[in-house]
Design a protein around this motif. Structure first.
Motif, PDB file in Angstrom:
ATOM      1  N   LYS A 134       0.807  -1.232   0.000  1.00 49.90           N
ATOM      2  CA  LYS A 134       0.000   0.000   0.000  1.00 49.90           C
ATOM      3  C   LYS A 134       0.836   1.277   0.000  1.00 49.90           C
ATOM      4  O   LYS A 134       0.643   2.168  -0.816  1.00 49.90           O
ATOM      5  CB  LYS A 134      -0.925   0.004   1.222  1.00 49.90           C
ATOM      6  CG  LYS A 134      -2.033  -1.034   1.175  1.00 49.90           C
ATOM      7  CD  LYS A 134      -2.954  -0.866   2.358  1.00 49.90           C
ATOM      8  CE  LYS A 134      -4.052  -1.914   2.388  1.00 49.90           C
ATOM      9  NZ  LYS A 134      -3.680  -3.178   3.038  1.00 49.90           N
TER      10      LYS A 134
ATOM     11  N   GLN B   2      -7.373  -5.659   8.833  1.00 52.22           N
ATOM     12  CA  GLN B   2      -6.532  -5.318   7.679  1.00 52.22           C
ATOM     13  C   GLN B   2      -7.406  -5.172   6.426  1.00 52.22           C
ATOM     14  O   GLN B   2      -8.206  -6.057   6.121  1.00 52.22           O
ATOM     15  CB  GLN B   2      -5.503  -6.453   7.486  1.00 52.22           C
ATOM     16  CG  GLN B   2      -4.444  -6.155   6.451  1.00 52.22           C
ATOM     17  CD  GLN B   2      -3.433  -5.128   6.958  1.00 52.22           C
ATOM     18  OE1 GLN B   2      -3.300  -4.933   8.151  1.00 52.22           O
ATOM     19  NE2 GLN B   2      -2.745  -4.470   6.050  1.00 52.22           N
ATOM     20  N   ASP B   4      -8.229  -5.094   2.461  1.00 53.52           N
ATOM     21  CA  ASP B   4      -7.595  -5.701   1.290  1.00 53.52           C
ATOM     22  C   ASP B   4      -7.235  -4.620   0.269  1.00 53.52           C
ATOM     23  O   ASP B   4      -7.770  -3.500   0.303  1.00 53.52           O
ATOM     24  CB  ASP B   4      -8.504  -6.765   0.675  1.00 53.52           C
ATOM     25  CG  ASP B   4      -9.734  -6.168   0.058  1.00 53.52           C
ATOM     26  OD1 ASP B   4      -9.714  -5.934  -1.149  1.00 53.52           O
ATOM     27  OD2 ASP B   4     -10.703  -5.883   0.811  1.00 53.52           O
ATOM     28  N   ASN B   5      -6.322  -4.981  -0.637  1.00 52.04           N
ATOM     29  CA  ASN B   5      -5.790  -3.990  -1.577  1.00 52.04           C
ATOM     30  C   ASN B   5      -6.864  -3.365  -2.467  1.00 52.04           C
ATOM     31  O   ASN B   5      -6.816  -2.186  -2.782  1.00 52.04           O
ATOM     32  CB  ASN B   5      -4.711  -4.643  -2.450  1.00 52.04           C
ATOM     33  CG  ASN B   5      -3.355  -4.575  -1.787  1.00 52.04           C
ATOM     34  OD1 ASN B   5      -3.239  -4.109  -0.650  1.00 52.04           O
ATOM     35  ND2 ASN B   5      -2.342  -5.047  -2.479  1.00 52.04           N
ATOM     36  N   THR B   7     -10.162  -2.916  -1.885  1.00 52.49           N
ATOM     37  CA  THR B   7     -10.968  -1.932  -1.140  1.00 52.49           C
ATOM     38  C   THR B   7     -10.157  -0.666  -0.893  1.00 52.49           C
ATOM     39  O   THR B   7     -10.653   0.449  -1.065  1.00 52.49           O
ATOM     40  CB  THR B   7     -11.403  -2.521   0.232  1.00 52.49           C
ATOM     41  OG1 THR B   7     -11.884  -3.837  -0.002  1.00 52.49           O
ATOM     42  CG2 THR B   7     -12.459  -1.693   0.905  1.00 52.49           C
TER      43      THR B   7
END
Lengths: 381, 48
Positions: A134, B2, B4-5, B7
């Motif tokens: 991220k 955590q 997810d990528n 979202t």
């Protein structure tokens, strides 16, 4: 005695031996040379590429201790990059150099500065899809801000391991704006749209408005995105000093001495993050490609937004000015002016494009600030 | 929890693009208002 002399002489060859052990250092020394060549011969952001290139050579000389603990560049790096101080000092200088008059005269062009930042978020999405973590994806997306100090500020905060690649991409693509933008502008617009004449009537702005502008923007922007206040606050401080007209010495120091010294240190530090084994990998090439894409997407979004504004205003806007909504100031505005003249010799888009370009400069800072605020809101940082 | 990528990416895209646009729109309105509240007076030119 003979033994000592031989050992002593062998000590002089250790650097060469290490150079042969890791070929990546040799490649990076050549890369440093290319960056210096681009700066000197092609006049491609020489103020940055020269120290970056030299720093890259310095750090890739085997056994060089410049970035080791107590190495001279490590000390500068820790003091200015780790603390995020250098990009902020540069921002004071940028604020002191920028005249926001054109955007104040036509506040609607500010919106083009927002559209010109959309590439940041689209690239972020792509980077995530390619598997980047991220915070690295955030740093890659920020190349699309087309704004070196913003990219360095965000990357040094969240992904210092890719600082070299992100900084080189940000500054190189900024210099390549005149090459990257025109084909996209032509592809997305019709001949009729490109030939649209935008009349320009000089609209002076009062001193009070110019003075209140940095103060109001700082307060509003700070309330919306407090995490990005250092970025917004410093650029506005510089501009406030400029417009106040009473601290000429400070303004001049910000745009000259301080900006120059910091640019030198910043360039050297970035160059010294480009250590061969850490830099030469597929990931770096992907980051460079994504950075390129980010700036293309900024242009696409800016021109498309210009087309929307053209429809809304009943055909009064030439969508080419949308391409100036990026932060590369005043280069992007000049590109728009040149392209406009290419299709209609009576079309002078410069002042309209300058408004969009000044909007893009604030837009890039706002986009980064918004990004930080959202990340904080989601609990990612 | 955590995120997810996917979202994360979509949230950043929508909030980021929307937030930037809305913030700059608000700022453009403020600038418009400042321009109206404090219009340029020709005397300013003479003062310079």
């Amino acid at each position: 005695m003979e033994d000592a002399i031989i050992k002593g002489l062998l000590g002089l060859t250790v650097g060469f031996q290490h150079l042969l052990i890791d070929w990546r250092n040799v490649i990076m020394i050549l890369v440093g040379g290319v960056l210096i060549w681009l700066g000197i011969k092609k006049d491609c952001e020489p103020l940055l590429l020269l120290p970056i290139g030299f720093g890259c050579i310095l750090v890739n000389i085997p056994l060089s201790e410049v970035m080791m603990k107590d190495g001279f560049i490590r000390i500068i790096y820790d003091a200015g990059i780790d603390t995020e101080l250098f990009p902020l000092l540069i921002f004071i200088g940028i604020g002191a150099m920028t005249d926001f008059g054109p955007v104040l005269a036509r506040p609607s062009t500010f919106l083009l500065g927002a559209a010109g930042q959309f590439g940041i978020f689209l690239t972020l999405l792509l980077a995530l899809a390619l598997g980047f973590p991220k915070l690295e994806a955030i740093s890659i997306g920020i190349i699309g801000a087309c704004d070196g100090p913003t990219a360095i500020y965000v990357t040094s905060k969240f992904a210092p391991q890719i600082l070299g690649a992100v900084s080189v991409a940000a500054y190189s693509y900024m210099a390549l704006v005149p090459v990257i933008q025109p084909p996209i502008m032509k592809l997305l617009t019709t001949k009729k749209e490109r030939e649209t004449i935008m009349e320009y009537k000089a609209k002076p702005v009062s001193k009070t408005t110019k003075l209140l502008f940095p103060l109001v923007i700082t307060v509003i922007g700070g309330l919306i995105a407090p995490k990005g206040l250092p970025l917004l606050g410093t650029i506005m401080l510089g501009n406030f000093m400029r417009e106040s007209g009473v601290v000429e010495r400070l303004t001049k120091a910000s745009e000259n001495e301080i900006a120059n010294v910091v640019t030198l240190f910043l360039g050297l530090c970035i160059g010294c993050t480009m250590v061969g084994p850490a830099f030469i990998k597929a990931q770096t090439l992907i980051i460079l490609a994504l950075g390129f894409l980010a700036i293309c997407l900024d242009t696409v979004c800016g021109v498309c937004f210009g087309k929307i504004m053209r429809v809304v205003t009943g055909g009064k806007i030439n969508p080419l000015i949308g391409a100036a909504g990026i932060s590369a100031f005043p280069m992007a505005a000049r590109v728009v002016q040149k392209e406009g003249l290419k299709y209609n010799k009576r079309n002078y888009l410069l002042m309209h494009a300058m408004g969009a370009n000044a909007g893009g400069q604030i837009g890039s800072v706002i986009a980064a600030a918004i990004m930080l605020a959202i990340l904080a809101g989601m609990g990612v940082i | 929890m955590q995120m997810d990528n996917f979202t994360f990416g979509i949230t950043m895209l929508l909030c980021g693009m929307g937030g930037t646009l809305v913030t700059l729109w608000i700022m453009s309105l403020i600038m418009e208002a400042l321009g109206r509240l404090f219009p340029y007076k020709p005397e300013e030119k003479k003062e310079k």
